[in-house]
Design an enzyme around this catalytic site. Structure first.
Site, PDB file in Angstrom:
ATOM      1  N   CYS A  11     -46.507 -95.806  -2.065  1.00  0.00           N
ATOM      2  CA  CYS A  11     -47.870 -95.916  -2.595  1.00  0.00           C
ATOM      3  C   CYS A  11     -47.765 -96.368  -4.054  1.00  0.00           C
ATOM      4  CB  CYS A  11     -48.659 -94.617  -2.418  1.00  0.00           C
ATOM      5  SG  CYS A  11     -48.109 -93.232  -3.437  1.00  0.00           S
ATOM      6  N   ARG A  17     -50.234 -90.051  -1.852  1.00  0.00           N
ATOM      7  CA  ARG A  17     -50.202 -90.541  -0.482  1.00  0.00           C
ATOM      8  C   ARG A  17     -48.801 -90.677   0.097  1.00  0.00           C
ATOM      9  NH1 ARG A  17     -53.862 -95.672  -1.659  1.00  0.00           N
ATOM     10  NH2 ARG A  17     -52.781 -95.358  -3.655  1.00  0.00           N
TER      11      ARG A  17
END
Length: 202
Positions: A11, A17
């Protein structure tokens, strides 16, 4: 040839994430010892721990090792040593390919890979495995090749943003939860495909 199958999740900052995706994959694939899983960021907040809200969400899915995470910057060596690269967005996928064009056929957004995995039949998977070998690592690499072939039959999304996982960084908890709700079913589909390749009677 390495005797492990390496998954890298990517990410931006490597604190929300991609570490959540890493932890979800570790939790679900821990009984396949040939698989190693890590994460990195395209503009990583190097050395920072996983965001507290992300850790909380990861724990709710059974993750146990979130506290050890420290963000790191993606680089060419890391990419080229990975068998499967799962980016959180199309921009991350593009950044990966620009950094290392040789990994183009091994990098997907995680939601893209999930859609491809769901249309990759056992016949296609078995055919690719037959071309390589029967070791777990061979079978896993064959699975990535089989998914790549499915790009030819998967229709384009009307809304390409559905290939992305939304960025929750510095946003309220409900955005973190919405991001996780996009990510978790995609990870489940990745896990299912990899398990089919190693464990299934193809």
């Amino acid at each position: 040839m390495r005797n492990s199958f390496s998954i890298l999740t990517v990410c931006t900052g490597n604190i929300c994430r991609s570490p959540l995706a890493e932890q979800l994959l570790v939790t679900q694939l821990r009984n396949i010892p040939e698989i190693t899983i890590s994460s990195a960021g395209t503009r990583a907040l190097v050395g920072e721990p996983m965001f507290a809200t992300t850790q909380e969400i990861a724990h709710s899915y059974g993750a146990e090792t979130t506290e050890a995470h420290r963000a790191r910057q993606v680089n060419e060596t890391l990419l080229e040593s990975s068998d499967l690269i799962l980016a959180m967005t199309r921009d991350h996928r593009r950044a990966v390919v620009e950094l290392s064009p040789r990994v183009t056929r091994r990098v997907f957004t995680v939601r893209e890979f999930a859609r491809l995995a769901e249309v990759t039949t056992d016949d296609v998977l078995a055919s690719e495995i037959a071309r390589t070998g029967e070791s777990p690592v061979d079978r896993l690499r064959a699975a990535v090749k089989a998914v790549t072939l499915s790009r030819n039959i998967l229709p384009l999304l009307a809304d390409r943003a559905e290939e992305d996982v939304i960025d929750p960084y510095q946003r309220e908890k409900k955005v973190h939860e919405a991001s996780a709700q996009q990510l978790t079913p995609a990870v489940d589909a990745v896990v299912s495909l990899l398990r089919r390749s190693v464990e299934g009677a193809l």
